[in-house]
Enzyme design. Sequence first.
Site, short mmCIF file in Angstrom:
data_model
loop_
_atom_site.label_atom_id
_atom_site.label_comp_id
_atom_site.label_asym_id
_atom_site.label_seq_id
_atom_site.Cartn_x
_atom_site.Cartn_y
_atom_site.Cartn_z
N VAL A 80 12.26 2.88 12.71
CA VAL A 80 13.30 3.65 13.50
C VAL A 80 14.81 3.34 12.89
CG1 VAL A 80 14.24 3.52 15.88
CG2 VAL A 80 11.72 3.06 15.51
N LEU A 99 0.86 -1.18 -0.15
CA LEU A 99 0.08 0.11 -0.07
C LEU A 99 0.90 1.13 0.02
CD1 LEU A 99 -2.60 -1.09 2.98
CD2 LEU A 99 -2.43 -1.75 0.51
N GLY A 136 15.81 7.55 3.14
CA GLY A 136 16.14 7.23 1.84
C GLY A 136 15.39 5.90 1.18
N GLY A 146 8.41 2.74 -0.87
CA GLY A 146 7.87 1.54 -1.60
C GLY A 146 8.30 1.21 -2.93
N ILE A 198 3.26 3.31 -3.06
CA ILE A 198 4.39 3.24 -3.65
C ILE A 198 5.47 4.03 -3.98
CG2 ILE A 198 3.50 2.37 -5.96
CD1 ILE A 198 5.93 0.05 -6.03
N ALA A 223 -1.18 -0.91 -4.11
CA ALA A 223 -2.18 0.29 -4.28
C ALA A 223 -1.68 1.47 -4.16
CB ALA A 223 -3.32 -0.14 -3.23
N ALA A 245 14.98 -16.82 3.22
CA ALA A 245 13.40 -16.89 3.79
C ALA A 245 13.07 -18.23 3.71
CB ALA A 245 12.60 -15.87 3.22
N GLU A 265 10.73 -2.41 11.57
CA GLU A 265 12.10 -2.28 11.52
C GLU A 265 12.51 -0.93 10.96
OE1 GLU A 265 15.29 -1.67 12.67
OE2 GLU A 265 15.26 -3.91 13.11
N LYS A 300 10.28 7.98 16.95
CA LYS A 300 11.15 6.89 16.91
C LYS A 300 11.77 6.73 18.45
CE LYS A 300 12.57 8.19 12.21
NZ LYS A 300 13.54 9.16 11.54
N1 NAD Z 1 11.38 8.40 2.94
C1 NAD Z 1 11.97 7.82 3.90
O1 NAD Z 1 13.37 7.88 3.85
C2 NAD Z 1 11.59 7.26 4.95
C3 NAD Z 1 12.47 6.53 5.69
C4 NAD Z 1 11.76 5.80 6.97
C5 NAD Z 1 10.60 5.70 7.07
N2 NAD Z 1 9.60 6.30 6.17
C6 NAD Z 1 8.12 6.23 6.45
O2 NAD Z 1 7.63 5.55 5.10
C7 NAD Z 1 6.18 5.83 4.81
C8 NAD Z 1 6.30 6.14 3.44
O3 NAD Z 1 7.13 7.39 3.30
P1 NAD Z 1 7.82 7.59 1.73
O4 NAD Z 1 8.88 8.62 1.92
O5 NAD Z 1 7.76 6.39 0.62
O6 NAD Z 1 6.43 8.71 1.24
P2 NAD Z 1 6.01 8.90 -0.15
O7 NAD Z 1 5.15 10.22 -0.19
O8 NAD Z 1 7.22 8.62 -1.27
O9 NAD Z 1 5.12 7.72 -0.67
C9 NAD Z 1 3.88 7.49 -0.19
C10 NAD Z 1 2.84 7.12 -1.41
O10 NAD Z 1 1.55 6.63 -0.92
C11 NAD Z 1 0.63 7.00 -1.90
N3 NAD Z 1 -0.64 7.20 -1.15
C12 NAD Z 1 -1.01 8.12 -0.52
N4 NAD Z 1 -2.37 8.01 -0.03
C13 NAD Z 1 -2.68 6.65 -0.37
C14 NAD Z 1 -3.89 5.82 -0.06
N5 NAD Z 1 -4.89 6.28 0.44
N6 NAD Z 1 -3.81 4.72 -0.84
C15 NAD Z 1 -2.88 4.34 -1.46
N7 NAD Z 1 -1.75 5.02 -1.74
C16 NAD Z 1 -1.53 6.23 -1.02
C17 NAD Z 1 1.14 8.31 -2.60
O11 NAD Z 1 0.50 8.40 -3.76
C18 NAD Z 1 2.65 8.01 -2.36
O12 NAD Z 1 3.31 7.04 -3.42
C19 NAD Z 1 6.17 6.90 5.91
O13 NAD Z 1 5.55 6.72 6.89
C20 NAD Z 1 7.53 7.74 6.24
O14 NAD Z 1 7.34 8.30 7.51
C21 NAD Z 1 10.25 7.10 5.17
N1 HSE Z 2 12.22 12.00 7.71
C1 HSE Z 2 13.04 11.24 8.26
C2 HSE Z 2 12.85 9.70 7.33
C3 HSE Z 2 13.35 8.47 7.90
O1 HSE Z 2 12.54 7.92 8.97
C4 HSE Z 2 14.31 11.58 8.55
O2 HSE Z 2 14.69 12.63 8.01
O3 HSE Z 2 15.09 10.66 9.14
NA NA Z 3 15.75 0.33 11.54
#
Ligand code: NAD
Ligand code: HSE
Ligand code: NA
Length: 444
Positions: free
Chosen positions: A132, A9, A302, A15, A11, A43, A33, A129, A205
Amino acid sequence: MKPLQVGLLGIGTVGSGTFKVLQRNQEEIRHRAGRGIEITMVADLDVARAKAVVGEGVKVVGDAREVIANPQIDIVIELIGGYGVAKTLVLEAIAAGKHVVTANKALLAVHGTEIFAAAHAKGVMVAFEAAVAGGIPIIKALREGLTANSIQWIAGIINGTTNFILSEMRDKGLDFDTVLKEAQRLGYAEADPTFDIEGVDAAHKATLMSAIAFGIPVQFDKAHVEGITKLAAQDIKYAEQLGYRIKLLGITKRSAKGIELRVHPALVPSKRLLANVEGAMNAVVVNGDAVGTTLYYGKGAGSEPTASAVIADLVDITRLHTADTEHRVPHLAFHPEAILANKGDLPIVPMSEVVTSYYLRLRVADEAGVLARVTSLLAEAGISIDAVLQREADEVGGEGSTQTDLIILTHDTREGTLDEVLARVQGLPSVLAPIVRIRKEELS
Ligand SMILES: NC(=O)c1ccc[n+]([C@@H]2O[C@H](COP(=O)([O-])OP(=O)(O)OC[C@H]3O[C@@H](n4cnc5c(N)ncnc54)[C@H](O)[C@@H]3O)[C@@H](O)[C@H]2O)c1
Ligand SMILES: N[C@@H](CCO)C(=O)O
Ligand code: NA
């Protein structure tokens, strides 16, 4: 055996990294695995963009509920983010009997108790994982590698965006907004970057690590949260002159009064490894009673670094899901019981009871006796001084200036005591501006 089927869910940054790494390393991952793992359904609101990432052969839909409703899907990965629709979808996936993998620290730090309880009742796993310190396997270290220990404290640089901003400002003299924009461009920042710069993301975190390390419920609402927006360039400079670097730290610590849970900028001695963590890198120091101090370092944000952690969770769940009951390896599972068991005897300590040392900067009139008046007020309150730096007035305010900066490093004191005495110091006529106070952590 037929591959385990995964529904993804969202991408976006994480994703798409997850999809690519799983595809690139599929053979090795299958061996490790003990079974293939395939993302068979995705999605995203932006269906065209999602299709461009996954190509032919993977079903892409606009409505995440279609993934949850698919009986073929064993594991749902939530990478949408936020507390809104992500919460509903995670709870619906659990109710449908799916294991959940998520990188959503905001969701778990705020609604974790409800989500873990639902998963526990349904007998499914919620693994996080990636939530954090991104790619650093810190959850696994706390849950498994350090399980023999009574954890004493954890201190970490757990937000890449703010560490990147502090590093670039110091090294390249760039301004705050320019560096923040670059962090957004590189995909480090949260959808709402105030979560990064105001310390909220780091507090999410720290809350999760605190719950795992100390077996307490997730209590983000009780965390002390301060970001980097009020930091002044001259404090970064003075700290360097005194042998310290300023870092945004997430700290959780066992003390006589309970558990400390706090995020704020802190002076860290320059010689500590943590002080030398630069750019978007993260590092977490964990102190356990048996092992002593251990350090975990790597990319905390990243696309592919975070994907690395998401896939590690997928593999853990696959092993467990696939093993028959006799051969199950329960320590690989995430045990929500540890978090659900509310240890009422371990409250979160209010900041007034936190004991630490401080950096103080006072803008004062450049006249005789000011330092003596300030230090005598501190001494009366039992606060002892570690170091003092007094600038030449000309250096601070230009030629002929009548003002100067007085920098004081204190030894450990109760924060409540410091607050009281600083109110008195602030009242001295020679103190000309609000006193700057930054906590100092020796991390030893
Ligand atoms: N970017 C990072 O480095 C990073 C690191 C650790 C954790 N995270 C966490 O990972 C998660 C995703 O972050 P990201 O940076 O990939 O965000 P992002 O904004 O790049 O991706 C989110 C995706 O979700 C889609 N989306 C939004 N609403 C939706 C819905 N209702 N149904 C289906 N798709 C939907 C968007 O179109 C988008 O493609 C967040 O919780 C973020 O805090 C991100
Ligand atoms: N926004 C967060 C992404 C990783 O969780 C950061 O800058 O560390
Ligand atoms: Na981690």
